[in-house]
Design a protein around this motif. Sequence first.
Motif, PDB file in Angstrom:
ATOM      1  N   ARG A   1       0.405  32.773  13.321  1.00 39.44           N
ATOM      2  CA  ARG A   1       0.481  33.025  11.886  1.00 39.44           C
ATOM      3  C   ARG A   1       0.218  31.715  11.157  1.00 39.44           C
ATOM      4  NH1 ARG A   1       6.293  34.996  10.275  1.00 39.44           N
ATOM      5  NH2 ARG A   1       5.379  34.660   8.207  1.00 39.44           N
ATOM      6  N   HIS A   2      -0.114  31.809   9.881  1.00 41.41           N
ATOM      7  CA  HIS A   2      -0.416  30.605   9.115  1.00 41.41           C
ATOM      8  C   HIS A   2      -0.023  30.825   7.663  1.00 41.41           C
ATOM      9  CE1 HIS A   2      -2.345  26.930   7.853  1.00 41.41           C
ATOM     10  NE2 HIS A   2      -3.032  27.610   6.945  1.00 41.41           N
ATOM     11  N   LEU A   3       0.638  29.827   7.097  1.00 37.30           N
ATOM     12  CA  LEU A   3       1.058  29.901   5.701  1.00 37.30           C
ATOM     13  C   LEU A   3      -0.088  29.492   4.788  1.00 37.30           C
ATOM     14  CD1 LEU A   3       4.644  28.350   5.959  1.00 37.30           C
ATOM     15  CD2 LEU A   3       4.012  30.770   5.862  1.00 37.30           C
ATOM     16  N   LEU A   4      -0.286  30.262   3.742  1.00 42.44           N
ATOM     17  CA  LEU A   4      -1.358  30.007   2.787  1.00 42.44           C
ATOM     18  C   LEU A   4      -0.817  30.264   1.388  1.00 42.44           C
ATOM     19  CD1 LEU A   4      -4.429  29.273   2.888  1.00 42.44           C
ATOM     20  CD2 LEU A   4      -4.890  31.711   2.633  1.00 42.44           C
ATOM     21  N   SER A   5      -1.042  29.326   0.503  1.00 41.77           N
ATOM     22  CA  SER A   5      -0.547  29.486  -0.864  1.00 41.77           C
ATOM     23  C   SER A   5      -1.304  30.597  -1.590  1.00 41.77           C
ATOM     24  CB  SER A   5      -0.679  28.175  -1.640  1.00 41.77           C
ATOM     25  OG  SER A   5      -2.041  27.840  -1.825  1.00 41.77           O
ATOM     26  N   PHE A   6      -0.713  31.083  -2.675  1.00 40.04           N
ATOM     27  CA  PHE A   6      -1.313  32.160  -3.459  1.00 40.04           C
ATOM     28  C   PHE A   6      -2.658  31.732  -4.023  1.00 40.04           C
ATOM     29  CE2 PHE A   6      -1.822  34.515  -7.465  1.00 40.04           C
ATOM     30  CZ  PHE A   6      -1.699  35.810  -7.005  1.00 40.04           C
ATOM     31  N   SER A   7      -2.723  30.516  -4.576  1.00 38.01           N
ATOM     32  CA  SER A   7      -3.973  30.028  -5.166  1.00 38.01           C
ATOM     33  C   SER A   7      -5.036  29.793  -4.098  1.00 38.01           C
ATOM     34  CB  SER A   7      -3.713  28.733  -5.940  1.00 38.01           C
ATOM     35  OG  SER A   7      -3.149  27.740  -5.096  1.00 38.01           O
ATOM     36  N   SER A   8      -4.622  29.303  -2.919  1.00 31.33           N
ATOM     37  CA  SER A   8      -5.578  29.069  -1.826  1.00 31.33           C
ATOM     38  C   SER A   8      -6.174  30.382  -1.323  1.00 31.33           C
ATOM     39  CB  SER A   8      -4.894  28.341  -0.667  1.00 31.33           C
ATOM     40  OG  SER A   8      -4.430  27.070  -1.074  1.00 31.33           O
ATOM     41  N   CYS A   9      -5.349  31.424  -1.290  1.00 29.66           N
ATOM     42  CA  CYS A   9      -5.827  32.730  -0.851  1.00 29.66           C
ATOM     43  C   CYS A   9      -6.894  33.263  -1.809  1.00 29.66           C
ATOM     44  CB  CYS A   9      -4.651  33.705  -0.764  1.00 29.66           C
ATOM     45  SG  CYS A   9      -5.097  35.355  -0.180  1.00 29.66           S
ATOM     46  N   HIS A  10      -6.629  33.144  -3.103  1.00 26.95           N
ATOM     47  CA  HIS A  10      -7.594  33.613  -4.094  1.00 26.95           C
ATOM     48  C   HIS A  10      -8.858  32.750  -4.096  1.00 26.95           C
ATOM     49  CE1 HIS A  10      -5.661  36.939  -6.202  1.00 26.95           C
ATOM     50  NE2 HIS A  10      -4.511  36.314  -6.031  1.00 26.95           N
ATOM     51  N   THR A  11      -8.700  31.467  -3.839  1.00 25.14           N
ATOM     52  CA  THR A  11      -9.861  30.579  -3.763  1.00 25.14           C
ATOM     53  C   THR A  11     -10.750  30.958  -2.590  1.00 25.14           C
ATOM     54  OG1 THR A  11      -8.602  28.761  -4.743  1.00 25.14           O
ATOM     55  CG2 THR A  11     -10.608  28.183  -3.548  1.00 25.14           C
ATOM     56  N   GLN A  12     -10.122  31.214  -1.429  1.00 24.22           N
ATOM     57  CA  GLN A  12     -10.883  31.630  -0.258  1.00 24.22           C
ATOM     58  C   GLN A  12     -11.588  32.959  -0.510  1.00 24.22           C
ATOM     59  OE1 GLN A  12      -8.922  33.224   3.339  1.00 24.22           O
ATOM     60  NE2 GLN A  12      -9.924  31.566   4.488  1.00 24.22           N
ATOM     61  N   LEU A  13     -10.887  33.892  -1.146  1.00 26.90           N
ATOM     62  CA  LEU A  13     -11.479  35.194  -1.452  1.00 26.90           C
ATOM     63  C   LEU A  13     -12.666  35.059  -2.400  1.00 26.90           C
ATOM     64  CD1 LEU A  13     -11.394  38.307  -1.332  1.00 26.90           C
ATOM     65  CD2 LEU A  13      -9.774  38.236  -3.241  1.00 26.90           C
ATOM     66  N   TYR A  14     -12.527  34.196  -3.408  1.00 19.54           N
ATOM     67  CA  TYR A  14     -13.606  34.025  -4.385  1.00 19.54           C
ATOM     68  C   TYR A  14     -14.863  33.448  -3.736  1.00 19.54           C
ATOM     69  CZ  TYR A  14     -16.378  31.923  -8.088  1.00 19.54           C
ATOM     70  OH  TYR A  14     -17.426  31.552  -8.905  1.00 19.54           O
ATOM     71  N   PHE A  15     -14.705  32.378  -2.974  1.00 18.90           N
ATOM     72  CA  PHE A  15     -15.876  31.744  -2.364  1.00 18.90           C
ATOM     73  C   PHE A  15     -16.480  32.618  -1.266  1.00 18.90           C
ATOM     74  CE2 PHE A  15     -14.071  27.838  -4.239  1.00 18.90           C
ATOM     75  CZ  PHE A  15     -15.205  27.377  -4.867  1.00 18.90           C
ATOM     76  N   PHE A  16     -15.642  33.368  -0.548  1.00 24.65           N
ATOM     77  CA  PHE A  16     -16.177  34.284   0.452  1.00 24.65           C
ATOM     78  C   PHE A  16     -17.046  35.354  -0.213  1.00 24.65           C
ATOM     79  CE2 PHE A  16     -15.776  38.333   2.764  1.00 24.65           C
ATOM     80  CZ  PHE A  16     -16.376  37.973   3.949  1.00 24.65           C
ATOM     81  N   GLY A  17     -16.559  35.907  -1.320  1.00 31.97           N
ATOM     82  CA  GLY A  17     -17.349  36.895  -2.054  1.00 31.97           C
ATOM     83  C   GLY A  17     -18.621  36.302  -2.629  1.00 31.97           C
ATOM     84  N   ALA A  18     -18.535  35.067  -3.129  1.00 28.87           N
ATOM     85  CA  ALA A  18     -19.711  34.409  -3.718  1.00 28.87           C
ATOM     86  C   ALA A  18     -20.780  34.144  -2.674  1.00 28.87           C
ATOM     87  CB  ALA A  18     -19.285  33.100  -4.380  1.00 28.87           C
ATOM     88  N   PHE A  19     -20.386  33.614  -1.512  1.00 29.31           N
ATOM     89  CA  PHE A  19     -21.352  33.309  -0.465  1.00 29.31           C
ATOM     90  C   PHE A  19     -21.931  34.579   0.153  1.00 29.31           C
ATOM     91  CE2 PHE A  19     -18.551  29.345   0.172  1.00 29.31           C
ATOM     92  CZ  PHE A  19     -19.232  28.679  -0.836  1.00 29.31           C
ATOM     93  N   THR A  20     -21.102  35.622   0.290  1.00 27.67           N
ATOM     94  CA  THR A  20     -21.589  36.886   0.835  1.00 27.67           C
ATOM     95  C   THR A  20     -22.613  37.519  -0.106  1.00 27.67           C
ATOM     96  OG1 THR A  20     -19.460  37.276   1.944  1.00 27.67           O
ATOM     97  CG2 THR A  20     -20.913  39.170   1.657  1.00 27.67           C
ATOM     98  N   GLY A  21     -22.298  37.524  -1.407  1.00 29.85           N
ATOM     99  CA  GLY A  21     -23.246  38.060  -2.387  1.00 29.85           C
ATOM    100  C   GLY A  21     -24.533  37.266  -2.428  1.00 29.85           C
TER     101      GLY A  21
END
Length: 253
Positions: A31-51
């Motif tokens: 398991r790994h701890l991830l902050s709320f802002s880091s999770c949203h940042t990862q989600l945003y860039f993943f969506g941007a690069f995928t698009g």
Amino acid sequence: MYFFLSHLSVCDILISTNVTPKTLQVLLTGRHLLSFSSCHTQLYFFGAFTGTECCLLSVMSYDRYLAICDPLHYSFIMKRHLPQFLATLCWLVGFFVSMIIESFVVALDYCGPNVIDHFFCDLTRLLELSCSDTKMTDICVTIIVSIIGIFQVVFVIVTYICIFTSILQISSITGRQKIFSTCSSHLAVVSTYYGTLIALYVAPSSGHFQTLNKVLSLLNTIITPLLNPIIYSLRNKEIRSAFSKNVLRRLKR
């Protein structure tokens, strides 16, 4: 072709580096701890690069269409500024669409469980943790992704129908093979990438299908970017020759 391929390679690297480090930490520690802002940042860039990658694959199919179906006007149409404009547009579209989706996700309230059953901050898993009503968010995200995704897939299919029609009109078998080799690598990459995306979208994400969903996500985020340079490299005669020599050398041992 190589100009767009360089952008595709950068996009693949960014997708992998966005997901892989956290994935390795999850695999090693459980398991790994991830902050709320880091999770949203990862989600945003993943969506941007995928698009962006989806747009780049569509632009590359248009580039192959011009090269095969309209070769006499290719150099005139694909001037230096047009490829740069198309590549820039792909990046802008990817980041803009991801920004719209992220604005819906950030507006939700999160006050319950904080454990994501995935190896990265997946949109579906993140919405499951929200204590707000996510129906409108689900509808808006589905509409945006469907419109863009369907447009990209239909565009690629239409361009390749035109390409195959042009190939069939060539009488020389050698000419057919030569022209088909110019788009075979891109066709393989498109089939692999969109195949995993469509399977990921169609497959259920709950119950006993969670493991399948994770495997498809792994293929799309790590395995596919790894295969892309291999697929394109095999078109190079020098690389194929060196690969064959190494294989034969090992077999003789």
